[in-house]
Design an enzyme around this catalytic site. Structure first.
Site, PDB file in Angstrom:
ATOM      1  N   LYS A  10      51.804  -9.540  34.379  1.00  0.00           N
ATOM      2  CA  LYS A  10      53.098 -10.066  34.818  1.00  0.00           C
ATOM      3  C   LYS A  10      53.480 -11.209  33.899  1.00  0.00           C
ATOM      4  CE  LYS A  10      56.240  -9.542  38.064  1.00  0.00           C
ATOM      5  NZ  LYS A  10      56.679  -8.314  38.771  1.00  0.00           N
TER       6      LYS A  10
ATOM      7  N   ASP B 177      62.139  -7.748  36.511  1.00  0.00           N
ATOM      8  CA  ASP B 177      61.807  -8.259  37.852  1.00  0.00           C
ATOM      9  C   ASP B 177      62.990  -9.153  38.221  1.00  0.00           C
ATOM     10  OD1 ASP B 177      59.566  -8.490  39.967  1.00  0.00           O
ATOM     11  OD2 ASP B 177      60.029 -10.587  39.621  1.00  0.00           O
TER      12      ASP B 177
HETATM   13  P1  NDP Z   1      67.053  -9.337  41.468  1.00  0.00           P
HETATM   14  O1  NDP Z   1      67.053 -10.504  40.588  1.00  0.00           O
HETATM   15  O2  NDP Z   1      67.834  -8.129  41.090  1.00  0.00           O
HETATM   16  O3  NDP Z   1      67.517  -9.760  42.937  1.00  0.00           O
HETATM   17  C1  NDP Z   1      66.850 -10.723  43.698  1.00  0.00           C
HETATM   18  C2  NDP Z   1      67.673 -10.946  44.950  1.00  0.00           C
HETATM   19  O4  NDP Z   1      66.942 -11.757  45.849  1.00  0.00           O
HETATM   20  C3  NDP Z   1      68.985 -11.663  44.671  1.00  0.00           C
HETATM   21  O5  NDP Z   1      69.940 -11.188  45.569  1.00  0.00           O
HETATM   22  C4  NDP Z   1      68.603 -13.121  44.955  1.00  0.00           C
HETATM   23  O6  NDP Z   1      69.702 -13.955  45.284  1.00  0.00           O
HETATM   24  C5  NDP Z   1      67.726 -12.925  46.160  1.00  0.00           C
HETATM   25  N1  NDP Z   1      66.873 -14.075  46.378  1.00  0.00           N
HETATM   26  C6  NDP Z   1      66.101 -14.743  45.496  1.00  0.00           C
HETATM   27  N2  NDP Z   1      65.473 -15.758  46.081  1.00  0.00           N
HETATM   28  C7  NDP Z   1      65.868 -15.731  47.363  1.00  0.00           C
HETATM   29  C8  NDP Z   1      65.579 -16.529  48.485  1.00  0.00           C
HETATM   30  N3  NDP Z   1      64.761 -17.577  48.401  1.00  0.00           N
HETATM   31  N4  NDP Z   1      66.155 -16.178  49.659  1.00  0.00           N
HETATM   32  C9  NDP Z   1      66.986 -15.124  49.745  1.00  0.00           C
HETATM   33  N5  NDP Z   1      67.321 -14.349  48.707  1.00  0.00           N
HETATM   34  C10 NDP Z   1      66.765 -14.658  47.549  1.00  0.00           C
HETATM   35  O7  NDP Z   1      65.507  -8.955  41.697  1.00  0.00           O
HETATM   36  P2  NDP Z   1      64.879  -7.600  42.192  1.00  0.00           P
HETATM   37  O8  NDP Z   1      65.754  -6.947  43.193  1.00  0.00           O
HETATM   38  O9  NDP Z   1      64.453  -6.842  41.009  1.00  0.00           O
HETATM   39  O10 NDP Z   1      63.537  -8.121  42.892  1.00  0.00           O
HETATM   40  C11 NDP Z   1      63.476  -8.477  44.262  1.00  0.00           C
HETATM   41  C12 NDP Z   1      62.038  -8.469  44.714  1.00  0.00           C
HETATM   42  O11 NDP Z   1      61.473  -7.157  44.521  1.00  0.00           O
HETATM   43  C13 NDP Z   1      61.090  -9.427  43.981  1.00  0.00           C
HETATM   44  O12 NDP Z   1      60.094  -9.880  44.873  1.00  0.00           O
HETATM   45  C14 NDP Z   1      60.461  -8.535  42.930  1.00  0.00           C
HETATM   46  O13 NDP Z   1      59.226  -9.034  42.472  1.00  0.00           O
HETATM   47  C15 NDP Z   1      60.295  -7.262  43.739  1.00  0.00           C
HETATM   48  N6  NDP Z   1      60.109  -6.047  42.955  1.00  0.00           N
HETATM   49  C16 NDP Z   1      61.062  -5.658  42.041  1.00  0.00           C
HETATM   50  C17 NDP Z   1      60.902  -4.495  41.340  1.00  0.00           C
HETATM   51  C18 NDP Z   1      61.954  -3.951  40.443  1.00  0.00           C
HETATM   52  O14 NDP Z   1      61.812  -2.818  39.984  1.00  0.00           O
HETATM   53  N7  NDP Z   1      63.030  -4.664  40.170  1.00  0.00           N
HETATM   54  C19 NDP Z   1      59.653  -3.701  41.457  1.00  0.00           C
HETATM   55  C20 NDP Z   1      58.756  -4.156  42.508  1.00  0.00           C
HETATM   56  C21 NDP Z   1      58.988  -5.317  43.173  1.00  0.00           C
HETATM   57  P3  NDP Z   1      70.275 -15.018  44.220  1.00  0.00           P
HETATM   58  O15 NDP Z   1      71.185 -14.214  43.362  1.00  0.00           O
HETATM   59  O16 NDP Z   1      70.954 -16.013  45.061  1.00  0.00           O
HETATM   60  O17 NDP Z   1      69.095 -15.593  43.483  1.00  0.00           O
END
Ligand code: NDP
Length: 449
Positions: A129, A169
């Site tokens: 990572k 991510d």
């Molecule tokens: P993105 O950056 O596309 O989206 C993250 C989302 O989560 C945004 O809407 C963000 O809002 C929100 N967010 C971040 N911090 C917080 C918080 N403290 N409270 C509420 N909302 C929050 O990321 P991903 O969708 O790719 O990733 C989301 C999760 O999934 C992570 O844990 C990641 O590690 C996991 N994951 C992702 C994978 C992938 O393929 N993308 C694969 C496996 C796991 P804001 O815009 O306000 O920051």
């Protein structure tokens, strides 16, 4: 923590001393060690081979300076990380996160989880990572590009298509992967599959964008069907976040007959009792890079509430946390249980605190742990690597069908491992054990290294 085995206690003490104060990393290690107690009793050979002592220590941690120049001509400095945790079953594989909360503890916890997740997919990928404390929010495209080029200038010395293959991510989507790939190619004069999540015109895989969210729903469907003889049909669902994972989890859950009523970002959450209109969310988030609260200006009858934690007080049958680590604490878990939730399945990495997981398990709620439930993203990254090696592109349907098969297999492997080790129904233990055993056999076979 509730470890009773003396050897595992000793391992955890060493990890705590070596990684003092790294609370996310210690949380992830402690959960896995707890699950391994029944394995240790059956497999003293793995203790003798020092497999657990070795698996908790990253093979390599790279920390580097990332200097870049902002649009005002001012020099900015961020810190970059790549943790190459374990390569027993394949090249290191795992995403890059760009978020101000990124630090050694966060990257190590994510890298550690990734080892077991990648093993569960059945594909030959080790765990790693990386990322940086750079905040992409509010930055111009040119600032993002300059940052990504600087980040890759150092990272390129440590990665490669057969060594370490990063992906996206939080904060790293198609735009960032494009800039990173371009810089790698320029520095190395090589067009190779060194990153996944690439654009479709230069080696990306169809269905990679959808894979984590879709995979979460395939896993959850199988869990609902096998463990509760039910499905998404007619269920009310709350999804947190509104990024890549949340959007495509919403899309697939809706396609499977559920009504998703809420989404969030780090500022607050929207509630739409008529069911979220995803085309509007995609326009706000994917096209305009806006905030989720803009939804209520466009959809009458929906509401926006400041603060993201309140999303867990909305009554639902299924909760899919898809935002970030530790977003569901004990209080939020209790609110979900009190409102009759029957299933919680994790799209984000480690979104539930240990106390929240305990609350769900005590209440007999179906619980799909992240390293099994969200493995669809990395699995499809593995499929992207295969297509790059073959110099071929598979159709959306081919990739989606493979993804579905992988997610169904992951569920059954976790479910069966839980049964075999007297933890029936506990998919947290099942996923940890099933993921661990494959790595452990490989580490033992390869000798002390
Ligand atoms: P993105 O950056 O596309 O989206 C993250 C989302 O989560 C945004 O809407 C963000 O809002 C929100 N967010 C971040 N911090 C917080 C918080 N403290 N409270 C509420 N909302 C929050 O990321 P991903 O969708 O790719 O990733 C989301 C999760 O999934 C992570 O844990 C990641 O590690 C996991 N994951 C992702 C994978 C992938 O393929 N993308 C694969 C496996 C796991 P804001 O815009 O306000 O920051």
């Amino acid at each position: 923590m509730a470890l009773s085995n003396a050897y595992l206690k000793d391992v955890f003490e060493t990890v705590s001393k070596r990684n003092c104060g790294e609370k996310e990393f210690l949380q992830a290690v402690s959960e896995v060690l707890e699950s391994l107690e029944p394995v240790i009793e059956k497999r003293p050979d793995l203790v003798e081979a020092g497999v657990i002592d070795r698996i908790v220590e990253p093979e390599r941690v790279i920390i580097f300076r990332v200097p870049w120049v902002d649009d005002n001509g001012k020099v900015q400095v961020n810190r970059g990380f790549r943790v190459q945790f374990n390569s027993a079953i394949g090249p290191y594989k795992g995403g890059l996160r760009l978020h101000p909360s990124v630090c050694a503890s966060v990257i190590k916890f994510l890298g550690f989880e990734q080892i077991f997740k990648n093993s569960l997919t059945g594909l030959p990928m080790g765990g790693g990572k990386g990322g940086s404390d750079f905040d992409p929010k509010g930055k111009s495209d040119m600032e993002i590009m300059r940052f990504c080029q600087s980040f890759m200038t150092e990272l390129s010395k440590h990665i490669g298509a057969d060594t370490d293959v990063p992906a996206g991510d939080i904060g790293v989507g198609a735009r960032e992967i494009g800039y990173l790939f371009g810089q790698y190619k320029r520095l190395r004069n090589e067009f190779v599959g060194v990153l996944t999540g690439k654009g479709l015109t230069y080696g990306g895989s169809l269905a990679r964008k959808e894979a984590t969210g879709y995979g979460l729903c395939y896993f959850t469907s199988e869990m609902l069907s096998c463990m509760a003889n039910t499905s998404f049909e007619g269920k009310t669902v709350v999804v947190s976040g509104s990024g890549n994972v949340a959007i495509y989890a919403t899309e697939k859950a809706t396609e499977l007959g559920a009504k998703v009523v809420a989404l969030s970002d780090s500022n607050g959450y929207i509630y739409d009792p008529n069911g979220i209109q995803l085309d509007i969310v995609k326009d706000i988030k994917e096209v305009k890079r806006g905030r989720i609260k803009e939804y209520v200006d466009r959809v009458p009858g929906s509401t926006y509430t400041e603060g993201c934690k309140g999303i867990w007080t909305i009554k639902c049958d299924i909760a899919l946390p898809c935002a970030t680590q530790n977003e569901i604490d004990k209080e939020s878990a209790e609110a979900l249980v009190a409102n009759g939730v029957m299933c919680v399945s994790e799209g984000a990495n480690m979104p539930s605190t240990p106390e929240a997981i305990e609350t769900f398990q005590k209440a007999g709620i179906l619980f799909g742990p992240a390293k099994a439930a969200n493995a669809g993203g990395v699995a499809t990254s593995g499929l992207e690597m295969s297509q790059n090696s073959e110099r071929l592109s598979w159709t959306f349907e081919e990739v989606d069908a493979k993804l579905k098969g992988i997610m169904i297999n992951i569920f059954h492997n976790a479910y069966n491992a839980a049964n075999e080790y007297s933890q029936a129904g506990n998919l947290v233990a099942g996923a940890n054990i099933a993921g661990f055993l494959k790595i452990a056999e490989a580490m033992k076979a390869q000798g002390v290294c």
